[in-house]
Design a protein around this motif. Structure first.
Motif, short mmCIF file in Angstrom:
data_model
loop_
_atom_site.label_atom_id
_atom_site.label_comp_id
_atom_site.label_asym_id
_atom_site.label_seq_id
_atom_site.Cartn_x
_atom_site.Cartn_y
_atom_site.Cartn_z
N THR A 187 0.85 -1.18 0.00
CA THR A 187 0.00 0.00 0.00
C THR A 187 0.88 1.22 0.00
N LEU A 188 0.78 1.99 -1.05
CA LEU A 188 1.57 3.21 -1.17
C LEU A 188 0.67 4.36 -0.76
N LEU B 256 -0.72 -1.62 -4.62
CA LEU B 256 -0.03 -2.10 -5.81
C LEU B 256 0.04 -3.62 -5.78
N VAL C 113 10.03 8.21 -9.70
CA VAL C 113 10.50 8.39 -8.33
C VAL C 113 11.46 9.57 -8.31
N ASP D 119 13.55 12.08 -5.57
CA ASP D 119 13.92 12.39 -4.19
C ASP D 119 13.22 11.47 -3.19
N GLY D 120 13.19 10.21 -3.51
CA GLY D 120 12.62 9.28 -2.55
C GLY D 120 11.12 9.28 -2.49
N MET E 294 7.47 8.70 -4.76
CA MET E 294 6.85 8.35 -6.04
C MET E 294 5.92 9.49 -6.39
N PRO F 270 7.58 10.07 2.14
CA PRO F 270 8.91 9.43 2.16
C PRO F 270 8.99 8.31 3.18
N GLN G 39 6.99 5.65 4.56
CA GLN G 39 5.74 4.93 4.38
C GLN G 39 5.29 4.25 5.67
N ASP H 12 13.42 2.35 1.80
CA ASP H 12 12.39 3.25 1.27
C ASP H 12 12.88 3.80 -0.06
N LEU H 13 12.11 4.66 -0.67
CA LEU H 13 12.45 5.12 -2.00
C LEU H 13 13.67 6.02 -1.99
N GLN H 14 14.12 6.46 -0.77
CA GLN H 14 15.32 7.29 -0.74
C GLN H 14 16.57 6.45 -0.61
N GLY H 15 16.41 5.15 -0.37
CA GLY H 15 17.59 4.32 -0.19
C GLY H 15 17.98 4.11 1.26
N ASP I 53 9.41 -0.09 0.84
CA ASP I 53 8.21 0.26 1.60
C ASP I 53 7.16 0.86 0.70
N GLY I 54 5.99 0.23 0.76
CA GLY I 54 4.88 0.83 0.04
C GLY I 54 4.87 0.52 -1.44
N VAL I 55 5.93 -0.10 -1.94
CA VAL I 55 5.96 -0.34 -3.38
C VAL I 55 6.08 -1.81 -3.70
#
Lengths: 1033, 447
Positions: free
Chosen positions: A255-256, A303, A406, A408-409, A411, A441, A443, B195-198, B261-263
């Motif tokens: 879950t995003l 997703l 994506v 800066d971290g 989506m 950022p 989640q 997370d999406l920032q690494g 996370d979340g993806v």
């Protein structure tokens, strides 16, 4: 050692050989040759694109071409180039193309990109194609994509877009579905391994969403079947179809949580459109172009397991997701305040939204973003009850196209969607949504979904306290504070519609936050109706609405003399048979039965995509409405028919509409004929009839009482001519005089109908006719002059005193109006756009500007009254006895604003009467000046001549003629424009000037005695209320 | 918690990074191990007397009864060129030199007589040979990548070399020996949530290295000793040898599972890479040495290298499977000559012709370059009878080898999205050529 040294030197020399290692870089032209489109709205080959949609293009670098509108070509299906304007966004990386004229429904368009230069190189040539959506109402070719009724698109289709366990299914049809024919479980079934799958079904026009209540079982076989009892609004049955599919497992879901931020007072702009992000604008004639509501909230996107679906990744947004919006300022025409705001606007997902993340179809460059396609069904509702009634609705199959990348971290999703919400049930507003969503950022600590724990509250209901305005074919509308689950209403189980304590069948559907109940059989006049709602009717989160009983009484049909149905309004044209036409000169002639000096009616114009509307005083018998009794032809300049115009007839209550198969051709002459006969009608073959079998009275005017048709008689065929015209953006309204005391439309004040003495505050839709001694030139306190009559009184007579004193009888002085108006709302005209020398424009409008509304001339009916006269001594001496004069029903014709017989006089407004909505004291007011012709065709004063007796001893009658034919009156009206709690428009109008009627009577033929009666309708005594149609049908 | 980004960014396979120097060859097969092998272009290696015989022909360990310890230093200077001939989208090259990364080895060899540890007299020799890259700074020199600019199939940094064998005289003049060559197979497994920032969390990392061995067997027949042991005959001075080396390679497998996370979660994004480097084909060498008058020796060796097995290996390689590279078995003839001069000085030289094993002129995305080579070696050794400090004579060897790469044209293909020509059309044609100079020196103590 020497040798060793030699070798060392050799070695050193050799090591020095060889060049420096090469630095290898990409080919300098490689970047230039890889420039391309990275995003487009509409997507390539997108179907059902809304008509007001712009084209948005985004490129891999900024556009540097000087005039992109010269390079980009936008072509229609016939390869004609469209005019469009270009706006740049995101410093030239995005282009928005806005067409100069509205797109055609159901048409294919191409956008050709060739030769456009970007900062880093030329764009690779590309052609985008898309098809526009169809209308839900209009000419059949613009409503139906095919003559057969079938499913045209399924989303997901199971091929390119996989069907998963959490999928909801969306179907798009070739014609709009008649939701009353749908019964889930019967003619629409989704069956799986456990039988019928419980599901919510949402229907709107061509679109249907089937949202299973539980997730499907992956790997099991499901069948979606549609039966042949499903019908379109055009009456076509569906061919039975079946679709079989096996849903795949979505795997480990994530879950995003995404934030929908606000635009920071318009600072943050969308990189795609350049508009402020997440602002939902509403561009409409009724509400104006500058209105928008700022949406904020959180979206929880589920997703599917991305590594399992790497190229086409499904996602869903659960039902119940909520976006809050800032209040809308409701301004009529965009300028005149309606007097109330909308309160918070809520956009709620009423079904699971299905979306897919796709590879970029235009560019394979690693920095080209992924694309997102999301189909959602939303409900709009407003906190203010009146705004809610006007605005609440479902919008189905709203398609968002966007990019996902994506940064800066986070989506980040930028998406565009175009919605066309209907305002007041009348106009389709234009709304371009520039969505921007960014994932949180962190989640793990993102906000949790808000739990809706408030029960839905009832805000207003129709008819509610306005039962006198209710007509039997109107639906019952309940406006709640939030949308209900349609499937939670189970007829006979937790909801009952009782008519006189007997349950009756009904259809129910939820439109926005409104619950619309449509009885299968229209409710009988006078019946006691109860809508009983038990527990179990819930909102999307399951909170139950409180159980309640809603009761009202349908206005009763009083017993009284029968009267054939008359035509209250026709659009286009005037509802009277005409003579002395000159169609080539745009002269539609004058009404038969009027004076030869009458204005000639201008030939009406009908925009290409509008329907014919005919409104009658009583409900017609549906069986009498056939292609034989209502015919439409294309005609020549003489009015002779050339070919039949095919189309679809629809009867709802008292309104009959005709939708042509093809749009009307501008400049072409057409005629529509309403068939009727005088007596003994063969309903459905040679006449249109009401439910009592009485033929349509097409002609009401007469030059003498002998020529006037009897109340139950019909009339000749009625021919109305018009010319096709180009489409317009004006909003057509049908306004009814409601409430009216004359429910049975026999133009007689029957006992049992409301009377003034019951309503001391005043009855609506009345005109009060009184004696008018002030107009008497004799100035002797009587309201009559001449040698035949001494005095006259309306409604009652005189005392026995000398001189006779007029009696007071308020009830009989009120004439009840019965009418329907058609009007076109054009839009706001600023003060500088107005012609200061135009006398028809009120001073207040010249100062402030106002919203221009055109009123179409039509006829209104007044109930009759009795005029009592005191005859003169001369008459008494001659043994003449004058009976009280029954005026009979009177016809008020609204005159066109010009006389078509005078060349060029109708150019300004084409005969329509301009009315203005202005702001006065913070409230909107409608100002109009009408010129009228008053006719009393059945006015037949009876004067008995006792000098000459009949064989049976009864006196003969002295012929009496009067001049109450085409009697010109000028009426200035003003009054407030307001919104009823259920969202309908209510326009109050009160007369500002006195209407003086001087009736001249001539007794005998040749005349031996004359009289002039002085009557009047004083200022303020014409009280009209016009109400728009119910917002939901 | 560390940011993955900083470690991932340089590891991202940028198509146009520094020109790759991945070596499918190994020191022993491409150049030669010790100066003796280098200077004779490996033509006399089947008959070597030093510890390198443990690799080339274990049976040759019995040629010299002394034990020895050898240390060698090795420097190969590459001047590998790729000259752009043209193409639809040629890359921009600042010079024609594709690579000049040297190979710098430090080698150690040992030879023992195991019989000295036992009560028996019959000598059994043990030879060990170890070589490390970058003068022992790089033990694992492994690189596997695609290259848009082109990369040479052989040459470059070489992986760790380790070999050991034992040998003994079987009967009369027949000597046999056998041993192994060792290479490493490495496994790394990573599990991480990010997370999406690494910003990573819940990390789990395991790394293991397994030795893989391949056999090396050899046999040597001194014809004179075998067939005319008691008297002299014309077979004296003739020696025949045959050796077989199995196929081996260095391999690295990386497996990772990343949950975002979340993806993506449960299971996470699976990444799996398996690549090889330092491939040694199965080789059969057959050679003959003839001693001329006691002072000079001439030798000829023919090698059959089974490179075709590399087809299947690369098909399993994650980095290079897209190349569909095809290899052919090659036959390498070698000729060498050695002459003893005065005062302990010996000069030697050799020449060999090495055809290219790469069949195709195009390999998608990987863009291998490999040419036929003429290898010329020259060198010598000097025995220092009375060195200071040491009790035994010290032998100093030096060797020089020159590779001349025969020009060959290659078409470069890339399926990378930034290539406007697309994957089905070559974007550039280059001419591969160049030269390599190898300098080695060693010191051997025989005792």
């Amino acid at each position: 050692m020497k040798r060793f040294t030699l070798i060392l030197c050799l070695v050193a020399a050799l090591v020095a050989c060889g060049g420096d290692q090469a630095e290898i870089g990409p080919n300098p032209s490689a970047q230039a040759r890889s420039q391309s489109l990275v995003y487009a709205y509409p997507a390539h080959q997108q179907q059902r694109v809304p008509l007001s949609a712009p084209v948005v293009l985004r490129f891999s670098s900024a556009v540097v071409s000087e005039q992109p509108e010269q390079i980009i070509q936008w072509l229609d299906a016939d390869d004609h180039a469209l005019d469009f304007s270009v706006t740049l966004a995101d410093e030239g990386r995005s282009l928005m193309l806005a067409p100069g004229s509205r797109l055609q429904p159901g048409a294919a368009y191409r956008v050709v990109l060739d030769g456009l230069m970007l900062a880093k190189g030329p764009v690779q040539p590309r052609t985008l194609t898309f098809e526009t959506a169809y209308l839900t109402s209009g000419p059949i070719s613009q409503v139906a994509s095919d003559s057969s009724f079938h499913v045209e698109h399924r989303f997901p289709d199971g091929d390119f877009f996989p069907i998963l366990d959490f999928s909801s299914l969306r179907l798009q049809f070739s014609q709009p579905l008649d939701r009353r024919s749908l019964s889930y479980g019967d003619n629409l079934r989704l069956s799986g391994p456990d039988g019928l799958v419980p599901a919510e079904v949402l229907v709107s026009g061509h679109y249907l969403t089937l949202d299973p209540r539980q997730e499907l079982t992956p790997g099991a076989t499901y069948t979606l079947s549609l039966g042949d009892t499903l019908t379109s609004t055009l009456g076509v049955d569906m061919a039975a179809t079946e679709y079989t599919f096996v849903p795949r497992s979505s795997g480990g879901r994530s879950t995003l949580v995404q934030q929908v931020p606000d635009a920071n007072s318009g600072q943050r702009l969308s990189i795609l459109t350049g508009e402020p992000i997440n602002q939902v604008p509403l561009q409409a004639v009724l509400l104006g172009d500058d209105n928008s509501t700022q949406q904020t909230g959180d979206i929880y996107a589920e997703l599917a397991h991305i590594p399992t679906f790497p190229t086409v990744t499904p996602l869903r947004v659960k039902r119940g997701s909520l976006l809050q919006g800032s209040p809308l300022e409701l301004l009529i025409g965009g300028e005149v305040p309606a007097g109330f705001g909308s309160g918070e606007i809520e956009i709620r997902f009423i079904s699971d939204a299905m979306g897919y993340l796709l590879e970029n179809p235009f560019s394979r460059q690693p920095d080209a973003p992924r694309h997102l396609v999301l189909y959602m069904d939303i409900a709009i509702s407003a906190q203010d009850p009146r705004a809610n009634g006007a605005v609440t609705q479902n919008i189905l199959h709203l398609q968002l196209n966007g990019t996902a990348v994506v940064e800066d971290g986070q989506m980040v999703i930028n998406a565009i969607g175009v919605a066309e919400p209907r305002l007041l049930g009348l106009e389709s507003a234009r709304s371009l949504l520039s969505f921007y969503m960014a994932s949180y950022p962190d989640q793990r600590n993102a906000p949790l979904p808000p739990q809706d724990q408030t029960a839905p509250q009832l805000l207003s209901w129709l008819p509610g306290a306005e039962a006198e305005r209710y007509r039997p074919t109107d639906p019952l509308i309940f406006n709640f504070s939030e949308p209900l689950i349609p499937g939670s209403i189970r007829a006979g189980d937790n909801a009952l519609l009782l008519v006189d304590d007997e349950p009756v069948a009904f259809h129910s559907h939820v439109d926005g936050a409104a619950l619309v109940i449509t009885p299968v059989e229209s409710l009988p006049y006078g019946s006691e109706v109860e809508w009983v709602m038990f527990d179990g009717v819930t909102d999307l989160a399951g909170n139950p609405a409180s159980a309640e009983i809603f009761a009202f009484q349908v206005p009763a049909l009083a017993e009284g003399p029968a009267h054939a149905p008359v035509i209250l309004s026709t659009y286009p044209g005037f509802p009277c048979p005409t003579q002395s036409r000159d169609l080539a000169a745009d002269n539609a002639g004058r009404c038969i039965g009027g004076l030869a000096t009458d204005d000639h009616l201008p030939l009406a114009r009908l925009p290409a995509d509008r329907l014919l509307h005919m409104v009658f005083s009583r409900e017609l018998d549906p069986a009498s409405v056939t292609p034989e009794t209502l015919q439409v032809h294309r005609v020549d300049d003489q009015g002779e028919p050339l070919e039949v115009v095919a189309g679809h007839l629809a009867l709802r209550g008292r309104t009959l509409t005709f939708a042509p198969a093809e749009p009307w051709q501008p400049g072409t002459l057409y005629r529509y004929r309403l068939h009727s006969v005088l007596d003994n009608p063969d309903c459905g073959v040679n006449a249109l009839c009401d439910r009592d079998g009485l033929p349509l009275k097409t002609m009401v005017l007469a030059l003498s009482p002998a020529q006037a048709f009897a109340p139950t008689q019909g009339g000749p065929n009625l021919d109305i001519f018009f010319r096709g015209a180009a489409e317009v953006t004006d909003v057509l309204q049908q306004l009814a005089n409601l409430p009216t005391a004359d429910v049975n439309a026999n133009f007689v004040a029957d006992p049992g109908e409301p009377r003034f003495s019951d309503h001391p505050d005043g009855l609506e839709n009345t005109a009060r006719l009184v004696r008018n001694p002030a107009a008497n030139p004799l100035n002797d306190g009587t309201s009559a002059s001449g040698n035949a009559v001494d005095d006259a009184n309306v409604g009652c007579g005189f005392t026995e005193d000398e001189p006779p004193v007029p009696l007071v009888c308020d009830d009989q002085q009120y004439l009840h109006m019965n009418g329907i108006l058609h009007a076109d709302v054009v839009g706001f005209r600023a003060s500088h756009e107005l012609d200061p020398s135009d006398p028809t424009i009120p001073a207040l409008v010249q100062q402030q500007g106002g919203v221009l509304v055109y009123i179409y001339p039509t006829q209104m009916f007044l109930s009759g009254t009795v005029v009592h006269v005191e005859t003169s001594d001369a008459v008494k001496m001659l043994s003449f006895v004058a009976q009280p004069v029954d005026t009979g029903p009177q016809v008020m014709r609204i005159r066109a604003a010009c006389d078509a017989a005078i060349v060029g006089s109708c150019d300004a407004h084409q005969g329509r009467i301009p009315a203005w909505i202005v702001e006065q004291g913070g409230e909107p007011q409608l100002l109009v000046s009408l010129d009228l012709y008053l006719d009393a065709p059945w006015l037949d004063p009876v004067v008995e001549n006792f000098n000459i007796l009949n064989p049976d001893g009864s006196p003969t009658l002295l012929p009496v003629s009067h001049d109450l034919r085409s009697y010109p009156l000028s009426l200035s009206l003003a009054g407030g424009v307001s919104f009823l709690p259920d969202g309908r428009l209510a326009i109050q109008q009160v007369s500002l000037n006195d209407l003086a009627l001087s009736i001249n009577l001539q007794l005998g033929s040749p005349p031996i005695l004359t009289a002039d009666l002085y009557l009047a309708i004083p200022a303020g005594e014409v009280r009209l209320v016009y109400v728009s149609e119910p917002v939901k049908q | 918690m560390r940011t993955l980004r900083s470690t991932l960014a340089p590891a991202v396979l940028l198509a146009l990074a520094t020109p790759a120097m991945a070596g499918m060859g190994t020191t022993a097969t491409t150049y030669g191990l010790l100066p003796f092998d280098v200077s004779t272009a490996q033509s006399l290696s089947l008959f070597g007397t030093q510890a390198s015989a443990a690799y080339y022909n274990p049976a040759a360990l019995t040629r010299d009864p002394r034990m020895e310890i050898t240390g060698a230093i090795f420097h190969a200077e590459h001047d590998l060129k790729a000259r752009s001939v043209g193409g639809s989208d040629p890359l921009s090259r600042s010079s024609n030199t594709l690579s000049n990364t040297p190979s710098q080895q430090l080698q150690l060899g040992l030879k023992f007589d195991l019989a000295k540890l036992t009560q028996y007299d019959h000598p059994v020799y043990l030879g060990l040979m170890v070589g490390t890259e970058k003068y022992a700074q790089d033990l694992l020199a492994f690189r596997a990548e695609t290259s848009q600019g082109g990369q040479y199939l052989q040459y470059g940094r070489q992986p760790l070399f380790a070999s050991g064998a034992i040998a003994t005289r079987l009967w009369r003049g027949v000597h046999v020996g056998g041993g192994v060559r060792i290479m490493l197979e490495n496994d790394a497994n990573l599990y991480v949530t990010t997370d999406l920032q690494g910003n990573t969390d819940f990390e789990r990392l395991t790394v293991s290295a397994r030795p893989v061995v391949t056999p090396v067997v050899g046999a040597r027949v001194q014809m004179g000793d075998t067939f005319c042991e008691r008297q002299n005959c014309w077979l004296d001075g003739l020696e025949l040898a045959v050796a077989y080396r199995g196929q081996v390679k260095a391999e690295v497998k990386v497996g990772a599972e990343a949950e975002i996370d979340g993806v993506i979660n449960n299971p996470g994004l699976p990444l799996a890479i398996s690549a090889i480097d330092g491939f040694q084909p199965a080789t059969v060498s057959v050679g003959a040495l003839y001693e001329l008058g006691g002072y000079s020796r001439v030798g000829v060796t023919v090698e059959l290298q089974q490179w075709s097995a590399l087809d299947d290996e690369l098909a399993k390689d994650t980095v290079r499977d897209q190349a569909n590279a095809r290899f052919r078995d090659i036959v390498i003839p070698r000729l060498g000559y050695e002459r003893d001069l005065t005062h302990g000085l010996t000069m030697r030289g050799g020449v060999s012709w090495e055809p290219s094993s790469l069949k195709d002129n195009d390999t998608l995305e990987v863009n291998y370059l490999d040419t036929d080579r003429i290898v010329i070696g020259l060198g010598g050794s000097l025995v220092w009878r009375h060195p200071p400090v040491l009790a035994f004579p010290l032998q100093l060897d030096f060797g020089y080898q020159y590779h001349h790469l025969i020009k060959r044209d290659f078409d470069l293909y890339s399926a990378h999205p930034s290539n406007p020509s697309g994957p089905n059309q070559p974007f550039e044609t280059v001419e591969a050529s160049g030269s390599v100079h190898v300098f080695t020196g060693s010191a051997t103590l025989r005792f």
